[in-house]
Design an enzyme around this catalytic site. Structure first.
Site, PDB file in Angstrom:
ATOM      1  N   ARG A  51     -12.864  -8.203  -0.313  1.00  0.00           N
ATOM      2  CA  ARG A  51     -11.937  -9.000  -1.107  1.00  0.00           C
ATOM      3  C   ARG A  51     -10.844  -9.557  -0.204  1.00  0.00           C
ATOM      4  O   ARG A  51     -10.340  -8.850   0.663  1.00  0.00           O
ATOM      5  CB  ARG A  51     -11.290  -8.144  -2.202  1.00  0.00           C
ATOM      6  CG  ARG A  51     -12.254  -7.753  -3.303  1.00  0.00           C
ATOM      7  CD  ARG A  51     -11.560  -6.988  -4.399  1.00  0.00           C
ATOM      8  NE  ARG A  51     -11.300  -5.596  -4.009  1.00  0.00           N
ATOM      9  CZ  ARG A  51     -10.854  -4.661  -4.846  1.00  0.00           C
ATOM     10  NH1 ARG A  51     -10.588  -4.981  -6.101  1.00  0.00           N
ATOM     11  NH2 ARG A  51     -10.664  -3.433  -4.429  1.00  0.00           N
ATOM     12  N   ASP A  53      -7.055 -11.525  -0.484  1.00  0.00           N
ATOM     13  CA  ASP A  53      -5.991 -11.753  -1.451  1.00  0.00           C
ATOM     14  C   ASP A  53      -5.640 -13.232  -1.556  1.00  0.00           C
ATOM     15  O   ASP A  53      -6.126 -14.063  -0.787  1.00  0.00           O
ATOM     16  CB  ASP A  53      -4.751 -10.945  -1.058  1.00  0.00           C
ATOM     17  CG  ASP A  53      -4.969  -9.436  -1.187  1.00  0.00           C
ATOM     18  OD1 ASP A  53      -5.789  -9.035  -2.044  1.00  0.00           O
ATOM     19  OD2 ASP A  53      -4.330  -8.678  -0.440  1.00  0.00           O
ATOM     20  N   ARG A 198      -2.086  -6.682   7.042  1.00  0.00           N
ATOM     21  CA  ARG A 198      -0.758  -7.256   6.802  1.00  0.00           C
ATOM     22  C   ARG A 198       0.334  -6.200   6.955  1.00  0.00           C
ATOM     23  O   ARG A 198       1.440  -6.506   7.433  1.00  0.00           O
ATOM     24  CB  ARG A 198      -0.710  -7.904   5.429  1.00  0.00           C
ATOM     25  CG  ARG A 198      -1.544  -9.174   5.346  1.00  0.00           C
ATOM     26  CD  ARG A 198      -1.819  -9.601   3.915  1.00  0.00           C
ATOM     27  NE  ARG A 198      -0.584  -9.862   3.199  1.00  0.00           N
ATOM     28  CZ  ARG A 198      -0.532 -10.019   1.875  1.00  0.00           C
ATOM     29  NH1 ARG A 198      -1.645  -9.937   1.147  1.00  0.00           N
ATOM     30  NH2 ARG A 198       0.617 -10.263   1.283  1.00  0.00           N
TER      31      ARG A 198
END
Length: 254
Positions: A51, A53, A198
């Site tokens: 996935r 974001d 991140r």
């Protein structure tokens, strides 16, 4: 007899709420499902390698789908048809048949991410780089990045309350490269946790700004506490850059 296919694609994530389908939001998976279902004239639901974001990009992403008996034209023509159907910010690079049990998520042996920073305002990098004009000690940031190789549990950099069995990852590469007004962090591992890259970048930025020393960075990892790490950097500077699989998954296109 069912046949399974891998799709290698690239996309600019600016206009999408990530990869995965969600209600009342435009996603890359939804666009790809719609294109395949229309071209192949049957409901198709693709499975992604992971996935991404909202706003995150992929220069190398993999998805798979399966169907009865395959389709009545070759993979090269399907690639051509998909690229004509899909929006300009999603590109299909390759479609190829694989073993029926091949899985884009579970069979991946490594993933590489890049995070891109621009030091000055640049209209051509607005959607692909995070602007950070602070003075950063890149040497110290690289010294801290090397510390990542000493650990496998990265709970401190994981999004809280995720449904995973382990927070262990084996990092194979982590380095910053600087070129003129661009700074790029590249990290490769066998797997990644939600928000991990991140969060690592945000913490390394604190090292680069002198807000955290190398011992402090090590303590963040050992604490296994997300609140001890730095703030996650914005998603629009992040790219899934490369994903690798065993070579024996591919089948002949017939």
């Amino acid at each position: 007899m069912k046949k399974r296919y891998f799709i290698r694609l690239s996309y600019k994530g600016t206009n999408y709420h990530g990869w995965q389908i969600q209600p009342n939001a435009n996603t890359v998976q939804e666009e790809l499902n719609k294109a395949l279902s229309t071209i192949l004239n049957q409901p198709i639901n693709v499975v992604g390698c992971g996935r991404t974001d909202t706003g995150v990009h992929a220069s190398d992403f993999m998805a798979h789908f399966e169907m009865e008996e395959g389709f009545p034209f070759g993979c090269e023509k399907l690639t051509f048809k998909l690229n004509r159907f899909l929006p300009h910010d999603i590109a299909i690079n390759e479609v190829f048949p694989v073993k029926l049990d091949a899985h884009t998520r579970f069979d991946a042996i490594s993933r590489t991410y890049q995070y891109k920073i621009t030091k000055h305002k640049n209209p051509f990098r607005t959607d692909s780089h995070w602007k950070n004009q602070n003075e950063l000690d890149v040497v110290k940031m690289n010294e801290a990045a090397k510390i990542l190789f000493e650990y496998i549990d990265f709970t401190s950099f994981s999004k809280l309350h995720t449904d995973v069995k382990t927070n262990n990852c084996k990092i194979a590469k982590a380095e910053w490269l600087e070129a003129e007004d661009e700074l790029v962090f590249t990290i490769q591992a066998d797997r990644f946790l939600r928000n991990m890259v991140r969060a690592i970048v945000g913490t390394l930025i604190e090292v680069g700004q002198g807000k955290m020393d190398l011992d402090g960075f090590r303590q963040v990892i050992e604490s296994k506490n997300r609140s001890k790490a730095g703030t996650s950097v914005p998603g629009h500077g992040l790219f899934l850059a490369k994903i690798e699989y065993p070579t024996d998954l591919r089948m002949e296109d017939v």
